[in-house]
Design a protein around this motif. Structure first.
Motif, PDB file in Angstrom:
ATOM      1  N   SER A  43     -59.112  28.610  74.297  1.00 53.94           N
ATOM      2  CA  SER A  43     -58.560  28.950  72.984  1.00 53.94           C
ATOM      3  C   SER A  43     -59.607  28.854  71.883  1.00 53.94           C
ATOM      4  CB  SER A  43     -57.384  28.022  72.650  1.00 53.94           C
ATOM      5  OG  SER A  43     -57.846  26.709  72.396  1.00 53.94           O
ATOM      6  N   SER A  45     -58.942  27.633  68.949  1.00 47.96           N
ATOM      7  CA  SER A  45     -58.747  26.320  68.326  1.00 47.96           C
ATOM      8  C   SER A  45     -59.594  25.254  69.003  1.00 47.96           C
ATOM      9  CB  SER A  45     -57.268  25.927  68.398  1.00 47.96           C
ATOM     10  OG  SER A  45     -56.479  26.794  67.638  1.00 47.96           O
ATOM     11  N   ARG A  48     -63.363  25.617  68.108  1.00 47.68           N
ATOM     12  CA  ARG A  48     -63.692  25.175  66.754  1.00 47.68           C
ATOM     13  C   ARG A  48     -63.974  23.673  66.666  1.00 47.68           C
ATOM     14  NH1 ARG A  48     -58.800  28.371  64.248  1.00 47.68           N
ATOM     15  NH2 ARG A  48     -59.750  30.375  63.722  1.00 47.68           N
ATOM     16  N   ILE A 101     -56.630  19.280  68.309  1.00 44.96           N
ATOM     17  CA  ILE A 101     -56.746  20.669  67.872  1.00 44.96           C
ATOM     18  C   ILE A 101     -56.227  20.869  66.447  1.00 44.96           C
ATOM     19  CG2 ILE A 101     -55.501  22.863  68.208  1.00 44.96           C
ATOM     20  CD1 ILE A 101     -56.321  22.813  71.099  1.00 44.96           C
ATOM     21  N   GLY A 102     -55.239  20.092  66.036  1.00 40.31           N
ATOM     22  CA  GLY A 102     -54.639  20.272  64.719  1.00 40.31           C
ATOM     23  C   GLY A 102     -55.393  19.646  63.568  1.00 40.31           C
ATOM     24  N   ASN A 129     -49.570  19.960  63.079  1.00 37.95           N
ATOM     25  CA  ASN A 129     -50.404  21.162  63.048  1.00 37.95           C
ATOM     26  C   ASN A 129     -50.946  21.527  64.420  1.00 37.95           C
ATOM     27  OD1 ASN A 129     -51.628  23.263  61.348  1.00 37.95           O
ATOM     28  ND2 ASN A 129     -53.560  22.312  61.955  1.00 37.95           N
ATOM     29  N   THR A 130     -51.114  20.539  65.292  1.00 37.46           N
ATOM     30  CA  THR A 130     -51.501  20.845  66.674  1.00 37.46           C
ATOM     31  C   THR A 130     -50.440  21.711  67.332  1.00 37.46           C
ATOM     32  OG1 THR A 130     -52.816  18.826  66.964  1.00 37.46           O
ATOM     33  CG2 THR A 130     -51.949  19.852  68.961  1.00 37.46           C
ATOM     34  N   ALA A 133     -50.572  25.147  65.857  1.00 37.62           N
ATOM     35  CA  ALA A 133     -51.722  25.914  66.341  1.00 37.62           C
ATOM     36  C   ALA A 133     -51.453  26.516  67.715  1.00 37.62           C
ATOM     37  CB  ALA A 133     -52.965  25.030  66.376  1.00 37.62           C
ATOM     38  N   ASP A 138     -52.748  30.308  67.151  1.00 38.18           N
ATOM     39  CA  ASP A 138     -53.725  30.778  68.142  1.00 38.18           C
ATOM     40  C   ASP A 138     -53.005  31.692  69.123  1.00 38.18           C
ATOM     41  OD1 ASP A 138     -55.991  31.061  69.698  1.00 38.18           O
ATOM     42  OD2 ASP A 138     -56.511  28.943  69.587  1.00 38.18           O
ATOM     43  N   ASP A 361     -52.662  26.697  56.696  1.00 43.62           N
ATOM     44  CA  ASP A 361     -53.049  27.086  58.053  1.00 43.62           C
ATOM     45  C   ASP A 361     -54.497  27.572  58.078  1.00 43.62           C
ATOM     46  OD1 ASP A 361     -50.541  26.531  59.106  1.00 43.62           O
ATOM     47  OD2 ASP A 361     -49.847  28.616  59.002  1.00 43.62           O
ATOM     48  N   GLY A 365     -57.703  25.408  59.899  1.00 43.91           N
ATOM     49  CA  GLY A 365     -58.434  25.959  61.029  1.00 43.91           C
ATOM     50  C   GLY A 365     -59.935  26.015  60.828  1.00 43.91           C
TER      51      GLY A 365
END
Length: 388
Positions: A43, A45, A48, A101-102, A129-130, A133, A138, A361, A365
Motif C-alpha cells: 500500500s 500508506s 509513506r 499507518i494512520g 485514521n488508520t 486509511a 488508500d 485526510d 497522509g
C-alpha cells in the motif's frame, strides 16, 4: 512453524471482507491473513512510513528509526511471540505492520496540532485514521475503496489497545460501515502486536536517544530494569568497552520483556481456561501483556523517557515548529481550496464537517518532508530540515 493453538485466529473461518471478491481473481495460494499482510506491504500508506517521524523529525542521520523501520521491528517481535504462543503469525504480522499507518507527519506533535485544527470537525485520532486509511483512502482496487482487509485485521487495528467505549468520528464511521464489535477485546494476535509495539519503542527509542546524544547513559542506569540488564551484560563481557555493549543491552532488554510476556500470557490463558478465540474476546481483560513486576518497571522507564527524551528541550523546540507547519497548512487549505492538488480539490466536500475532514485526510497522509515542502510553498519559510 509451531502447531496452531485452539484460541488462535483461523483464516479458514474468517468473518470475511466488507466487499465481495471473486475468488478466481485472487493471486497465489495465500490465506486470508496472508493477503491482508501483503496488501498492507504493497500500500501507498505503508510506503509513506519511511518518511514519517518516529522520535526525531526528518532526521539527518541515516541510522535513526522512522515509522517504517519501527513497524518492521514491531512485526519481528510480534511474529516471534505469536509463533511461541501458537497464534496466527500472518495476522499478527499484518497488524504490526499496519498499526502506525494512520499517524500524520511529525509524530505526536503533528497529531496534537491536527487534532486541535480539526476540533470543530470532530478532532483527529491516529488509530481511527488508520482504519480510515485502509478502508477508504488508500484505494488501489478498481471495484471498491480501501484495501478490503479481513474483519479480523480491521478489528485488530481498531481494538489492539482494548475495547473502545467512546470511538472518535473516524472509528465510529468505520464501525458503522463494517461493524467491528468495539465493546469486546480483540484477538490474541492483536494483543500481541500491541505489546510488541511497546517493547520495540521502549528499547529502540533508548538506542536512538543515546545515538543522538539526548540521553545520558549514567542517568539511564538509574532505572532498575535497565541497571539489572546492564550488570548482566558487564558480567558476560568484562573485557569489552562499555560503549560497545549498548546494543547488547538493548537486545537483553527486549529478550527479558518478550520472555515476560510469554510466561505471563500462558499463565493467564491457563487461569482463564481460554479454549477459543471467542473466549479471548469475551475474557473481559487483556490477556497478552506484562507481569505486574514488568509493568511497573516499564511504567517507570516510560516516565524516564518522557522526561529525558520526548520532552527534551531540543525535541520540544522542533515539535513547536512541526505543530506550526500542521496548523499553518490546515489554515491555508481551509482558507483557499485552490491550494489543494487537483484531485483532492475535485473531491472536496462543500459542507462541514466533511470539508475539514477531507483536508485533514490530505495532511495526515503527508510525510514529514512533503509537509515541510508544502508549507514553504503555500505559507512561507520554516526552520525545519528538508529531509533525510
Amino acid at each position: 512453524m509451531s502447531a496452531k493453538a485452539p484460541y488462535a485466529s483461523d483464516p479458514l473461518i474468517s468473518r470475511g471482507r466488507q466487499h465481495f471478491e471473486v475468488m478466481g481473481e485472487t493471486r497465489g495460494p495465500r490465506t486470508v491473513f496472508q493477503r491482508d499482510r501483503d496488501r498492507i506491504i504493497h500500500s501507498i500508506s505503508f510506503r509513506r512510513l519511511r518518511h514519517k517521524t518516529q522520535v526525531f523529525v526528518a532526521p539527518d542521520g541515516d541510522h535513526f528509526r522512522v515509522r517504517l523501520t519501527h513497524s518492521l521491528e514491531v512485526a519481528q517481535i510480534a511474529r516471534t511471540m505469536a509463533r511461541a504462543l501458537g497464534l496466527d503469525e500472518d495476522l499478527t504480522e499484518a497488524l504490526a505492520l499496519a498499526h502506525d499507518i494512520g499517524h500524520p507527519p511529525f509524530g505526536h506533535a503533528g497529531e496534537y496540532a491536527l487534532k486541535a485544527a480539526m476540533g470543530d470537525a470532530g478532532g483527529f485520532d491516529h488509530n481511527g485514521n488508520t482504519l480510515r486509511a485502509v478502508m477508504a483512502i488508500d484505494s488501489p482496487y478498481p471495484r471498491f475503496s480501501g484495501l478490503n482487509l479481513s474483519w479480523e485485521a480491521l478489528e485488530g487495528l481498531a481494538k489492539h489497545n482494548g475495547p473502545v467505549v467512546h470511538p472518535g468520528w473516524a472509528l465510529a464511521e468505520a464501525d458503522q460501515t463494517f461493524p467491528l464489535d468495539l465493546s469486546s477485546h480483540a484477538s490474541l494476535e492483536a494483543q500481541v502486536a500491541a505489546i510488541a509495539d511497546d517493547i520495540a519503542y521502549d528499547n529502540h527509542d533508548i538506542d536512538d536517544g543515546l545515538r543522538a546524544g539526548l540521553l545520558d547513559r549514567d542517568a539511564l542506569m538509574t532505572m532498575p530494569f535497565v541497571a539489572r540488564r546492564w550488570d548482566e551484560v558487564l558480567r558476560r563481557y568484562p573485557d569489552v568497552a562499555p560503549a560497545r555493549l549498548m546494543p547488547e543491552l538493548i537486545r537483553q532488554q527486549i529478550g527479558a520483556m518478550v520472555n515476560d510476556v510469554l510466561v505471563t500470557t500462558r499463565a493467564r490463558i491457563a487461569e482463564l481456561r481460554i479454549a477459543t478465540v471467542d473466549d479471548v474476546r469475551g475474557a473481559g481483560i487483556t490477556i497478552a501483556g506484562f507481569s505486574d513486576e514488568m509493568k511497573a518497571d516499564e511504567r517507570l522507564l516510560k516516565r524516564f523517557m518522557y522526561a529525558e527524551l520526548y520532552h527534551h528541550p531540543v525535541q520540544l523546540a522542533v515539535a513547536e515548529q512541526a505543530e506550526r507547519v500542521i496548523t499553518g497548512l490546515f489554515a491555508a487549505y481551509s482558507g483557499d481550496a485552490s491550494l489543494l492538488p487537483d484531485g483532492w480539490r475535485a473531491r472536496l466536500p462543500a459542507a462541514e464537517p466533511g470539508r475539514s475532514r477531507h483536508i485533514g485526510d490530505f495532511i495526515a497522509g503527508m510525510t514529514d518532508r512533503f509537509a515541510i515542502k508544502c508549507y514553504r510553498q503555500v505559507v512561507g519559510p520554516i526552520d525545519l530540515p528538508e529531509g533525510f
